[in-house]
Design a protein around this motif. Structure first.
Motif, PDB file in Angstrom:
ATOM      1  N   GLY A  56       0.812  -1.218   0.000  1.00  0.00           N
ATOM      2  CA  GLY A  56       0.000   0.000   0.000  1.00  0.00           C
ATOM      3  C   GLY A  56       0.840   1.261   0.000  1.00  0.00           C
ATOM      4  O   GLY A  56       0.535   2.220  -0.710  1.00  0.00           O
ATOM      5  N   LEU A  57       1.908   1.258   0.774  1.00  0.00           N
ATOM      6  CA  LEU A  57       2.795   2.426   0.820  1.00  0.00           C
ATOM      7  C   LEU A  57       3.450   2.698  -0.525  1.00  0.00           C
ATOM      8  O   LEU A  57       3.675   3.844  -0.898  1.00  0.00           O
ATOM      9  N   LEU A  58       3.765   1.634  -1.263  1.00  0.00           N
ATOM     10  CA  LEU A  58       4.545   1.779  -2.495  1.00  0.00           C
ATOM     11  C   LEU A  58       3.719   1.734  -3.776  1.00  0.00           C
ATOM     12  O   LEU A  58       4.258   1.952  -4.856  1.00  0.00           O
ATOM     13  N   HIS A  59       2.418   1.477  -3.678  1.00  0.00           N
ATOM     14  CA  HIS A  59       1.650   1.167  -4.887  1.00  0.00           C
ATOM     15  C   HIS A  59       1.609   2.292  -5.921  1.00  0.00           C
ATOM     16  O   HIS A  59       1.537   2.030  -7.111  1.00  0.00           O
ATOM     17  N   ASP A  60       1.642   3.538  -5.513  1.00  0.00           N
ATOM     18  CA  ASP A  60       1.632   4.672  -6.457  1.00  0.00           C
ATOM     19  C   ASP A  60       2.930   5.475  -6.389  1.00  0.00           C
ATOM     20  O   ASP A  60       2.950   6.665  -6.709  1.00  0.00           O
ATOM     21  N   ILE A  61       3.995   4.828  -5.988  1.00  0.00           N
ATOM     22  CA  ILE A  61       5.257   5.540  -5.785  1.00  0.00           C
ATOM     23  C   ILE A  61       5.751   6.189  -7.077  1.00  0.00           C
ATOM     24  O   ILE A  61       6.312   7.279  -7.042  1.00  0.00           O
ATOM     25  N   ASP A  71       0.947   4.640 -16.994  1.00  0.00           N
ATOM     26  CA  ASP A  71       1.415   3.270 -16.754  1.00  0.00           C
ATOM     27  C   ASP A  71       2.088   3.147 -15.379  1.00  0.00           C
ATOM     28  O   ASP A  71       3.065   2.429 -15.209  1.00  0.00           O
ATOM     29  N   HIS A  72       1.538   3.867 -14.395  1.00  0.00           N
ATOM     30  CA  HIS A  72       2.191   3.971 -13.083  1.00  0.00           C
ATOM     31  C   HIS A  72       2.279   2.651 -12.338  1.00  0.00           C
ATOM     32  O   HIS A  72       3.217   2.449 -11.562  1.00  0.00           O
ATOM     33  N   ALA A  73       1.331   1.752 -12.543  1.00  0.00           N
ATOM     34  CA  ALA A  73       1.368   0.476 -11.824  1.00  0.00           C
ATOM     35  C   ALA A  73       2.568  -0.357 -12.271  1.00  0.00           C
ATOM     36  O   ALA A  73       3.312  -0.894 -11.441  1.00  0.00           O
ATOM     37  N   HIS A  74       2.744  -0.463 -13.566  1.00  0.00           N
ATOM     38  CA  HIS A  74       3.850  -1.264 -14.096  1.00  0.00           C
ATOM     39  C   HIS A  74       5.197  -0.626 -13.784  1.00  0.00           C
ATOM     40  O   HIS A  74       6.128  -1.304 -13.320  1.00  0.00           O
ATOM     41  N   LYS A  75       5.302   0.675 -13.994  1.00  0.00           N
ATOM     42  CA  LYS A  75       6.560   1.381 -13.709  1.00  0.00           C
ATOM     43  C   LYS A  75       6.830   1.430 -12.203  1.00  0.00           C
ATOM     44  O   LYS A  75       7.975   1.326 -11.766  1.00  0.00           O
ATOM     45  N   GLY A  76       5.772   1.580 -11.428  1.00  0.00           N
ATOM     46  CA  GLY A  76       5.921   1.632  -9.974  1.00  0.00           C
ATOM     47  C   GLY A  76       6.374   0.316  -9.376  1.00  0.00           C
ATOM     48  O   GLY A  76       7.081   0.301  -8.367  1.00  0.00           O
ATOM     49  N   SER A  77       5.991  -0.791  -9.988  1.00  0.00           N
ATOM     50  CA  SER A  77       6.428  -2.092  -9.475  1.00  0.00           C
ATOM     51  C   SER A  77       7.946  -2.218  -9.571  1.00  0.00           C
ATOM     52  O   SER A  77       8.578  -2.827  -8.700  1.00  0.00           O
ATOM     53  N   LEU A  78       8.537  -1.614 -10.587  1.00  0.00           N
ATOM     54  CA  LEU A  78      10.003  -1.642 -10.739  1.00  0.00           C
ATOM     55  C   LEU A  78      10.680  -0.776  -9.681  1.00  0.00           C
ATOM     56  O   LEU A  78      11.702  -1.169  -9.106  1.00  0.00           O
ATOM     57  N   ILE A  79      10.121   0.406  -9.424  1.00  0.00           N
ATOM     58  CA  ILE A  79      10.680   1.275  -8.378  1.00  0.00           C
ATOM     59  C   ILE A  79      10.543   0.599  -7.015  1.00  0.00           C
ATOM     60  O   ILE A  79      11.473   0.629  -6.201  1.00  0.00           O
ATOM     61  N   ALA A  80       9.401  -0.009  -6.762  1.00  0.00           N
ATOM     62  CA  ALA A  80       9.190  -0.707  -5.484  1.00  0.00           C
ATOM     63  C   ALA A  80      10.226  -1.817  -5.317  1.00  0.00           C
ATOM     64  O   ALA A  80      10.805  -1.975  -4.230  1.00  0.00           O
ATOM     65  N   LYS A  81      10.464  -2.561  -6.373  1.00  0.00           N
ATOM     66  CA  LYS A  81      11.452  -3.641  -6.327  1.00  0.00           C
ATOM     67  C   LYS A  81      12.838  -3.081  -5.985  1.00  0.00           C
ATOM     68  O   LYS A  81      13.554  -3.643  -5.157  1.00  0.00           O
ATOM     69  N   GLU A  82      13.202  -1.957  -6.594  1.00  0.00           N
ATOM     70  CA  GLU A  82      14.496  -1.312  -6.301  1.00  0.00           C
ATOM     71  C   GLU A  82      14.580  -0.893  -4.839  1.00  0.00           C
ATOM     72  O   GLU A  82      15.605  -1.110  -4.181  1.00  0.00           O
TER      73      GLU A  82
END
Length: 154
Positions: A56-61, A71-82
């Motif tokens: 939840g904290l990172l979902h729209d990072i 395309d924030h969900a797909h791009k955000g998943s990469l930032i969250a992973k980092e």
């Protein structure tokens, strides 16, 4: 410092660097609100509360870091992973689970894993409860109705 607090530090740093005060305020309300809704739903559905809160904290990072929701969900998943890799306290399985939920969270019509659904539903709850007097978006009406039923609100 626990893992939730470590992620909160990253989120706070990103939000503090947001020049637009309105976006910064929205970011705090939305990311922390979704995180808290994730905790409630994870408790109710017997899922991992800690990982749900972090998702939840990172979902729209991406949206708040780049001030762009394309395309924030797909791009955000990469930032969250980092972010999660850089913290160094998460297993690859946990990172994949959180990243997948973030990747899938914008598709509210598709049903994914139980964990993914927590993030989608928490996102809808926060949208709909941000201002309970406002109109519920058409694509969120069914989910919101089912959530109210699940939580005994209707």
């Amino acid at each position: 410092m626990d893992r939730i607090e470590m992620v909160q530090e990253y989120v706070d740093d990103i939000l503090q660097s947001t020049v637009d005060e309105i976006e910064r305020k929205c970011g705090y309300k939305h990311l922390y609100g979704v995180s808290q809704a994730c905790a409630i739903l994870a408790m109710k559905r017997n899922e991992n509360v800690e990982l749900a809160m972090i998702a939840g904290l990172l979902h729209d990072i991406y949206t708040y870091k780049m001030l762009d929701s394309t395309d924030h969900a797909h791009k955000g998943s990469l930032i969250a992973k980092e972010i999660l890799c850089s913290i160094g306290s998460f297993s690859s399985h946990e990172i994949d689970k959180i990243s997948q939920a973030i990747y899938n969270h914008s598709d509210k019509t598709n049903i994914d894993t139980l964990f993914d659904e927590i993030l989608k539903d928490a996102d809808v709850l926060q949208h709909c409860l941000y201002n309970p007097l406002a109109h519920v978006a058409e694509h969120e009406k069914d989910r919101f109705r089912m959530l109210k039923e699940e939580l005994g609100l209707i």
